[in-house]
Scaffold this active site. Structure first.
Site, PDB file in Angstrom:
ATOM      1  N   HIS A  51      -6.374 -12.212   8.079  1.00 34.47           N
ATOM      2  CA  HIS A  51      -5.671 -12.916   7.002  1.00 34.47           C
ATOM      3  C   HIS A  51      -4.176 -12.870   7.226  1.00 34.47           C
ATOM      4  O   HIS A  51      -3.639 -11.907   7.767  1.00 34.47           O
ATOM      5  CB  HIS A  51      -6.008 -12.329   5.626  1.00 34.47           C
ATOM      6  CG  HIS A  51      -5.824 -10.852   5.528  1.00 34.47           C
ATOM      7  ND1 HIS A  51      -6.737  -9.951   6.028  1.00 34.47           N
ATOM      8  CD2 HIS A  51      -4.818 -10.105   5.010  1.00 34.47           C
ATOM      9  CE1 HIS A  51      -6.308  -8.716   5.810  1.00 34.47           C
ATOM     10  NE2 HIS A  51      -5.133  -8.780   5.204  1.00 34.47           N
ATOM     11  N   HIS A  98      -0.632 -12.863   5.136  1.00 31.37           N
ATOM     12  CA  HIS A  98       0.010 -12.718   3.830  1.00 31.37           C
ATOM     13  C   HIS A  98       1.198 -13.686   3.774  1.00 31.37           C
ATOM     14  O   HIS A  98       2.001 -13.739   4.716  1.00 31.37           O
ATOM     15  CB  HIS A  98       0.599 -11.314   3.651  1.00 31.37           C
ATOM     16  CG  HIS A  98      -0.405 -10.204   3.593  1.00 31.37           C
ATOM     17  ND1 HIS A  98      -0.844  -9.682   2.403  1.00 31.37           N
ATOM     18  CD2 HIS A  98      -1.033  -9.502   4.566  1.00 31.37           C
ATOM     19  CE1 HIS A  98      -1.695  -8.689   2.647  1.00 31.37           C
ATOM     20  NE2 HIS A  98      -1.831  -8.563   3.961  1.00 31.37           N
TER      21      HIS A  98
HETATM   22  P1  5GP Z   1      -4.253  -5.833   4.304  1.00 29.66           P
HETATM   23  O1  5GP Z   1      -3.994  -4.491   3.642  1.00 29.66           O
HETATM   24  O2  5GP Z   1      -5.580  -5.825   5.027  1.00 29.66           O
HETATM   25  O3  5GP Z   1      -3.127  -6.346   5.148  1.00 29.66           O
HETATM   26  O4  5GP Z   1      -4.349  -6.878   3.116  1.00 29.66           O
HETATM   27  C1  5GP Z   1      -5.472  -7.029   2.308  1.00 29.66           C
HETATM   28  C2  5GP Z   1      -5.033  -7.677   1.033  1.00 29.66           C
HETATM   29  O5  5GP Z   1      -6.185  -8.128   0.360  1.00 29.66           O
HETATM   30  C3  5GP Z   1      -4.278  -6.740   0.090  1.00 29.66           C
HETATM   31  O6  5GP Z   1      -2.985  -7.254  -0.171  1.00 29.66           O
HETATM   32  C4  5GP Z   1      -5.156  -6.705  -1.154  1.00 29.66           C
HETATM   33  O7  5GP Z   1      -4.413  -6.696  -2.343  1.00 29.66           O
HETATM   34  C5  5GP Z   1      -5.980  -7.963  -1.026  1.00 29.66           C
HETATM   35  N1  5GP Z   1      -7.291  -7.886  -1.643  1.00 29.66           N
HETATM   36  C6  5GP Z   1      -8.189  -6.886  -1.522  1.00 29.66           C
HETATM   37  N2  5GP Z   1      -9.309  -7.163  -2.225  1.00 29.66           N
HETATM   38  C7  5GP Z   1      -9.097  -8.379  -2.788  1.00 29.66           C
HETATM   39  C8  5GP Z   1      -9.897  -9.204  -3.648  1.00 29.66           C
HETATM   40  O8  5GP Z   1     -11.031  -8.886  -4.025  1.00 29.66           O
HETATM   41  N3  5GP Z   1      -9.347 -10.390  -4.043  1.00 29.66           N
HETATM   42  C9  5GP Z   1      -8.101 -10.777  -3.640  1.00 29.66           C
HETATM   43  N4  5GP Z   1      -7.670 -11.954  -4.083  1.00 29.66           N
HETATM   44  N5  5GP Z   1      -7.320 -10.018  -2.837  1.00 29.66           N
HETATM   45  C10 5GP Z   1      -7.815  -8.836  -2.424  1.00 29.66           C
END
Ligand code: 5GP
Ligand code: ZN
Length: 140
Positions: free
Chosen positions: A102, A104
């Protein structure tokens, strides 16, 4: 299409859990982050499951980036931030918490002092939903 039944983002793609959707096409989905680092924080994912950058085929990355371009423009139009960071984490050392590739999209304000590992603080779902509607209206 590659999918992982235990992956939260695959569940969002499948509609098994809800999201505040901003944009979708055949290969990608954009939606609000529910723990926003800043106002308007959203995510763009491929609909197919790939755990990280290195395991995502380049053509898929290209389609995600085209969607990022579209959604970032809508975020800019909606909120007029001073800047936008694109952030993307790979692996625990990079604080990746969801192992489905993903991007951001994070709005920035001059002097907001946002740090790289911003932590996950639950947002106000009503406000996030209302903002999603405004951004959605600006997706070209
Ligand atoms: P990472 O930490 O892997 O870079 O980012 C994962 C992102 O996914 C985090 O910013 C977190 O807030 C978001 N996230 C986790 N679970 C969910 C969810 O169930 N729904 C949404 N919309 N975002 C989520
Ligand atoms: Zn997945």
């Amino acid at each position: 299409m590659a999918s992982d039944p235990n992956c939260i983002f695959c569940k969002i793609v499948a509609g098994a859990i809800p999201c505040f959707k901003l944009h979708e096409d055949a290969d990608t989905l954009a939606f609000m982050d529910i723990n926003p680092a800043n106002e308007g924080h959203c995510l763009v994912i491929p609909k197919s499951h790939h755990p990280n950058l290195l395991e995502t085929p380049p053509d898929v990355l290209g389609r995600v980036m085209a969607s990022v371009h579209k959604v970032a423009a809508a975020v800019q139009k909606t909120l007029s931030p001073d800047g936008i960071n694109l952030v993307q984490a790979n692996g625990k050392g990079a604080e990746q918490s969801v192992f489905h590739f993903h991007m951001h999209i994070i709005t920035r304000r001059v002097g907001d002092e946002l740090k790289m590992n911003w932590g996950h603080k639950p947002g106000d779902m009503k406000a996030i939903g209302a903002l999603a509607e405004r951004i959605r209206g600006n997706v070209g």
